[in-house]
Write an enzyme that holds these catalytic residues in place. Structure first.
Site, short mmCIF file in Angstrom:
data_model
loop_
_atom_site.label_atom_id
_atom_site.label_comp_id
_atom_site.label_asym_id
_atom_site.label_seq_id
_atom_site.Cartn_x
_atom_site.Cartn_y
_atom_site.Cartn_z
N HIS A 1 11.05 22.46 25.31
CA HIS A 1 11.09 21.38 24.14
C HIS A 1 9.60 20.88 24.34
CE1 HIS A 1 12.58 18.27 21.58
NE2 HIS A 1 11.82 17.51 22.41
N GLU A 2 9.24 20.52 25.69
CA GLU A 2 7.93 19.86 25.64
C GLU A 2 6.72 20.60 25.34
OE1 GLU A 2 8.54 16.74 25.76
OE2 GLU A 2 10.54 16.58 26.47
N HIS B 1 6.18 20.90 21.74
CA HIS B 1 5.70 19.81 21.28
C HIS B 1 4.21 20.04 21.04
CE1 HIS B 1 8.22 16.63 20.31
NE2 HIS B 1 8.95 16.57 21.57
N GLU C 1 10.13 15.60 16.48
CA GLU C 1 11.29 16.11 17.37
C GLU C 1 12.16 17.21 16.79
OE1 GLU C 1 11.54 15.55 20.42
OE2 GLU C 1 10.32 13.45 20.56
N TYR D 1 16.35 14.75 16.40
CA TYR D 1 16.28 15.98 17.11
C TYR D 1 17.44 16.80 16.49
CZ TYR D 1 14.19 13.56 21.18
OH TYR D 1 13.28 12.88 21.91
#
Length: 621
Positions: free
Chosen positions: A362-363, A366, A385, A448
């Site tokens: 997930h990070e 980004h 997100e 999200y």
């Protein structure tokens, strides 16, 4: 020569067709910082030279910096928000009541002067002249001695002192996992100025927007510590942890760490004497570092596995969403969950392998939706997100669960969470500013989950191949810039030839829901009803009594176009018939067929976000 001219003309037309919005510009910042850390007092002194390029079409007589650490003080806006929102983040507030009758107290409210965070500016000049400034919560307001004219660059010199707060949110000292320093959102950061004006958001809880620039950061810290951070470490042979032949060079007991990064919009680091460092390189040439606490064998094994999968992630995502442009990425244990920064992330590390890989994916995702594309997270949180979660989920299923390409909806869990929100009575328009939701429940599910639904359902509208082309064309046009959701919409419209104004407007700016039903099937006639106030195109799969199938595609008049046939295996060998447009002003649509019907299904791919799917199919008794 004629072929060359034709090619040149085509490239020019293609470039103009997908160009940035007219008159687009963006500011630029170049930071050079020198930081001296007193790890025993959790304080540091900073010196900064900042070159700020005003690429706008107006002069600036005032600028602003963010001082995020000032939020971690009793009486701050973050403190009051925690005390008054209905469902505060459990990491930041304590329930003094009961589960049925909660009474929350902000953890910030109980911080002592030795535990709070702060940033105090000691001196500030602009182009060598003293500037007038004042601290206003988490903002520094600077009145310039001379305006920064359009097209010119100003040089800021700043000295400041700071105290690292107790670990409350993202940044701080002594995290629950034992990381000494999580240095996120830790330096005076130039606020973002663009065509919409200055973005002067108080630090309440959410995230940020910032101009792109280069970072040159030198950190002086106890020689026994190891640092993981943004960018590329310039002196791995003179500090602890990064090289087997390293010989730590110390002065007055401190080692000097030197990092550089180009064209990013935030810089993070974390430090602990017990950190260990590992690294691997992706096939595409990205060096991925892991910096973590090796507390036991399971933790070490999990991080080793996660490192291998992380390198695969960068190759997979670069192919699907555009090439990762930086040489390094660092996954550093720290913070209170997971948070993205330029070429690095802080994540909590004491997780099982599935959770660890999930948060890292997930990070790292980004790196596209927020860092490659400098999205304003305070305004378009779902674009940041939601699209990141979409990238994460596709990569996780492909690399970790080894599912390959799913035949139906790959983010069906996000759809289910959105349905629950839509039926809860707590949904608010997704265009709401990130800090202003009435509940964290609504914010989380809008940002999200509904953001993922918007992306996948867009593929239902324009076709999954056009969605893939849209992502890649969006990368070509908007990488290392600051796009808005409308810019993404425009790319999708140009790629697909379909008008999408209605979709983006209704799904983002309202809480309207989609609800279609098969009303009746009478031998060779089908009646479909739009039971809501949100019109959509329809894929209708008809199973005939003789065992054959036919896919009927009903475009929406507002689309002014049609999606192409899609290559799902469920449609292989199935005749596809395009019908007349359905008007959004007309609630019903009827089909007269030439053969007897046995079964009818609306959208077998499950990408239409219909909040009541029980009436989406009909089987003849």
């Amino acid at each position: 020569m004629r072929k060359l001219f034709t090619l040149a003309f085509f490239m020019l037309v293609n470039t103009l067709l997908f160009a940035q919005r007219a008159g687009y510009w963006q500011q630029a910042v170049d930071y050079k910082m020198d930081i001296d850390v007193d790890e025993e007092k959790y304080q540091y002194r900073g010196k900064m030279t900042l070159n700020y390029s005003n690429n706008s079409n107006q002069s600036l007589s005032k600028v602003y910096f963010h001082l995020y650490f000032n939020a971690f003080q009793p009486g701050s806006m973050m403190d009051y928000r925690l005390a008054n929102i209905s469902d505060p983040d459990s990491r930041m507030a304590t329930n003094l009541g009961t589960k049925d009758n909660p009474k929350y107290q902000s953890r910030i409210a109980t911080l002592t002067p030795a535990q709070i965070g702060y940033q105090k500016v000691d001196a500030l000049t602009v182009n060598g002249k003293a500037a007038t400034y004042k601290i206003d919560g988490t903002l520094l307001v600077v009145d310039l001695p001379q305006a920064i004219e359009a097209g010119s660059t100003a040089r800021f010199e700043m000295q400041w002192t700071a105290q690292v707060p107790e670990q409350i949110r993202r940044s701080g000292r002594n995290s629950k996992e034992g990381v000494a320093l999580s240095m996120a959102q830790w330096y005076p950061k130039m606020a973002h100025f663009d065509e919409f004006g200055w973005h002067l958001d108080e630090y309440i809880a959410r995230e940020f927007v910032a101009p792109f620039g280069d970072f040159d950061v030198t950190i002086h810290l106890n020689k026994d510590y190891v640092i993981g951070g943004s960018g590329k470490l310039q002196n791995p042979l003179s500090v602890k942890g990064y090289h087997k032949k390293a010989k730590v060079i110390a002065e007055d007991g401190k080692a000097t760490w030197h990092f550089k990064a180009e064209n990013i919009h935030d810089f993070v680091w974390a430090a602990d004497p017990n950190f260990t460092v590992d690294s691997a390189q992706s096939k595409g040439g990205v060096t991925v570092y892991t910096v973590f606490l090796p507390t036991n064998k399971e933790v070490k094994d999990n991080w080793k596995t996660a490192l291998s999968l992380a390198t695969e992630f960068f190759d997979y995502t670069s192919a699907r969403f555009g090439a990762y442009p930086w040489p390094t990425y660092s996954i550093v244990q720290g913070g209170d969950g997971g948070m993205e920064y330029g070429t690095a992330t802080l994540v909590t590390g004491g997780r099982n392998i599935k959770s660890l890989v999930g948060v890292i994916f997930h990070e790292a995702a980004h790196s596209w939706y927020q860092h490659l594309f400098g999205i304003n997270e305070t305004v378009d949180e779902w674009f940041d997100e939601g699209f990141t979660s979409y990238v994460q989920e596709l990569a996780f299923q492909h690399l970790f669960e080894k599912k390959g390409a799913l035949e139906t909806n790959p983010v069906i869990d996000a759809y289910r969470a959105y349905y629950k929100l839509a039926l809860s009575g707590k949904e608010e328009p997704m265009s709401l500013l990130a800090d202003y939701y009435n509940s964290n429940y609504a914010y989380s599910n809008e940002a999200y989950n509904k953001g993922q639904v918007l992306a996948e359902q867009l593929g239902y509208i324009i076709g999954k191949e056009n969605l893939q082309k849209t992502f890649l064309k969006f990368y070509d046009v908007w990488k290392l810039k600051h796009p808005t959701p409308n810019d993404f919409k425009r790319i999708a419209e140009e790629v697909s030839g379909i008008n999408l104004k209605w979709y983006f407007n209704l799904f983002i700016n309202t809480t309207r829901t989609i609800d279609y039903g098969v009303t009746s099937v009478n031998d060779q006639e089908i009646l479909i009803t739009n039971k809501s106030n949100f019109a959509m195109p329809i894929d209708l799969l008809v199973h005939y009594a003789d065992g054959t199938k036919e896919l009927f595609y009903i475009p929406l008049r507002e689309m002014r176009g049609e999606k192409p046939a899609e290559n799902f295996s469920m449609y292989e060998g199935v005749k596809r018939t395009v019908l007349e447009d359905w008007f959004w002003t007309k609630p019903t649509y009827s089909l007269k067929l030439e053969k007897k019907v046995a079964k009818v299904e609306i959208d077998p791919s499950q990408r239409l976000a219909d909040i009541e799917s029980s009436n989406n199919s009909y089987v003849q008794p």
